[in-house]
Design an enzyme around this catalytic site. Structure first.
Site: not given
Ligand code: GDP
Ligand code: IMO
Ligand code: MG
Length: 427
Positions: A12-13, A16, A40, A223, A300, A304, A331
């Site tokens: 996830g994250d 997207k 998110g 996700q 939240t 991460r 990148l």
């Protein structure tokens, strides 16, 4: 190119939201097919930043119809507040379509999510606490409440009572909490019915017609592959199919209609919540990735976990999703390292392993085997073509492509819409 799936290739994250928004201008429909407001998705348009949780990122593109498919779990309070937040910022949300078959997240689902996590203690999943798991559990258990139930008060009442019967026993007897009154829930849900009504539609019919008419339909995953309930690092996963097949079941569109599956792949790796993560860094490099990459949860606010790129995971994502392309993001975050480690295989109990182990125990024991690629120090955020990238950045991209099993068709060099190098067009 009528139907494309765009999904997370890692945990996830991956970016997207940005990728969907970028394509939004050339797409007729953008469809969320699974997950809920655990997602998110950050989209940066000019100097404006949007954090979307439940709405498809296509909502920011004026010509695009945003669709919430049957596979999504919908917290109606969150949906309405997200819509009004966008309206206040001048975004027209009137084209939204919401599947009547999507399941609702009610206050008892969020309560169950929180008490279950507390009960698990050190074995907790680290969920987003948004009621996602309990809402999907009710769906599978056939005691879920669907959007269409909002329009039949007597059925809604019966269903809420049936769903709460067992949960109230659990809450009172096991978790030592007060029982939840069915009447209060019904009243709250009915309060959303009229506001949601204009959006409710038979979305499978709309989407199939759109595909048949040659319209461009983009399915936006929430996700990522390794958070998928079947193909992820179970039990440290979310409760839906974030992989490509989820687009078919979660939108009611058959696999023969999907033309392209794009995996969004971060140039390094991150994860939020509990569970194994072979390339995780606990040193200054991990801290630097977190700081430079702004790796803090959109939903939240949790930091991460950060680590180097893991090609074993990328190959796995290619395999279980049938990826046709990758969109490599962030990148630019890797600029400044003298050499960049990339995990090419794992060592598990003294053996070299090239593919993701299917055994949970083996994955917990996996140690990364690194290759070190030469880094670059030039600013790449203004690069518009692949040739604009410094030689070593080009080499990094090419190496990742060779290891991951699908062509890299776009490269993100910054959070903005325009900070993207397009190599092969998606639409
Ligand atoms: P999603 O959940 O996959 O949509 O990703 P998130 O929005 O949770 O996290 C990705 C973050 O990276 C967001 O803050 C994006 O604005 C940002 N982002 C996306 N692509 C790029 C990129 O190529 N470079 C940089 N520096 N940031 C990016
Ligand atoms: P996007 O769409 C990253 C993680 C949670 C937890 C696990 C289960 O922004 O990529 P849940 O609340 O779904 O039952 O939590 O899944 N998780 C995510 N991690 N990005 C997300 O969404 C996530 N959605 C859920 O942290 O580990
Ligand atoms: Mg996110």
């Amino acid at each position: 190119m009528p139907a494309l799936v765009l999904l997370g290739a890692q945990w996830g994250d991956e970016g997207k939201g940005k990728a969907t928004d970028l394509l939004g201008g050339s797409v007729d429909y953008v469809v969320r097919y699974q997950g809920g407001n655990n997602a998110g998705h950050t989209v940066v348009v000019g100097d404006q930043k949007y954090a979307l949780h439940l709405l498809p990122s296509g909502i920011l593109s004026p010509g695009c119809v945003p669709v919430i498919g049957n596979g999504v779990v919908v917290d109606p309070a969150v949906l309405l507040s997200e819509l009004s937040g966008l309206n206040e910022r001048g975004i027209d949300t009137s084209k939204l379509l919401l599947s009547g078959n999507a399941h609702l997240i009610t206050p008892y689902h969020t309560t169950m999510d929180k008490v279950t996590e507390r009960f698990l203690g050190s074995r907790k999943i680290g969920t987003t606490g948004r009621g996602i798991g309990p809402a999907y559990a009710d769906k599978i258990n056939r005691v879920g409440i669907r959007v269409q139930d909002l329009y039949d008060e007597s059925i809604l009442t019966q269903k809420v009572e049936a769903a709460l019967d067992f949960k109230n026993q659990l809450l009172a007897k096991l978790y030592n909490r007060r029982a939840i009154e069915a009447g209060r829930i019904v009243e709250e849900l009915l309060g959303y019915a009229e506001q949601l009504k204009p959006f409710v539609a038979d979305t499978t019919l709309v989407l199939n017609r759109a595909v048949d008419d040659g319209k461009v339909v983009l399915f936006e995953g929430g996700q990522g592959t390794l958070l998928d309930i079947d193909h992820g690092t179970y039990p440290f996963v979310t409760s839906s199919n974030a992989t490509a097949g989820g687009a078919c079941t979660g939108a009611g569109v058959g696999p023969t209609k999907i033309d392209r599956v794009i995996g969004i792949l971060k140039a390094y790796t991150t994860r939020v919540g509990s569970g194994p993560f072979p390339t995780e860094l606990f040193d200054d490099d991990g801290e630097a990735l977190r700081r430079i990459g702004g790796e803090r949860g959109v939903t939240t606010g949790r930091d991460r976990r950060c680590g180097w790129f893991d090609a074993v995971i990328a190959r796995y994502a290619t395999r279980v999703n049938g990826l046709t392309d990758f969109f490599l993001t962030k990148l630019d975050v890797l600029t400044g390292w003298e050499r960049v480690p990339v995990c090419v295989a794992y060592e598990i109990d003294g053996k070299r392993v090239e593919e993701l182990p299917y055994s949970q125990t083996d994955f917990h024991h996996a140690k990364p085997i690194y290759e070190f690629l030469p880094g670059w120090s030039e600013d790449i955020t203004k690069a518009k073509t692949f040739a604009d990238l410094p030689k070593n950045a080009q080499g990094y991209v090419k190496a990742l492509e060779d290891m991951s099993g699908a062509p890299i068709s776009a490269i993100g060099v910054g959070p903005g819409r325009t900070e993207t190098i397009e190599i092969n067009s998606f639409v």
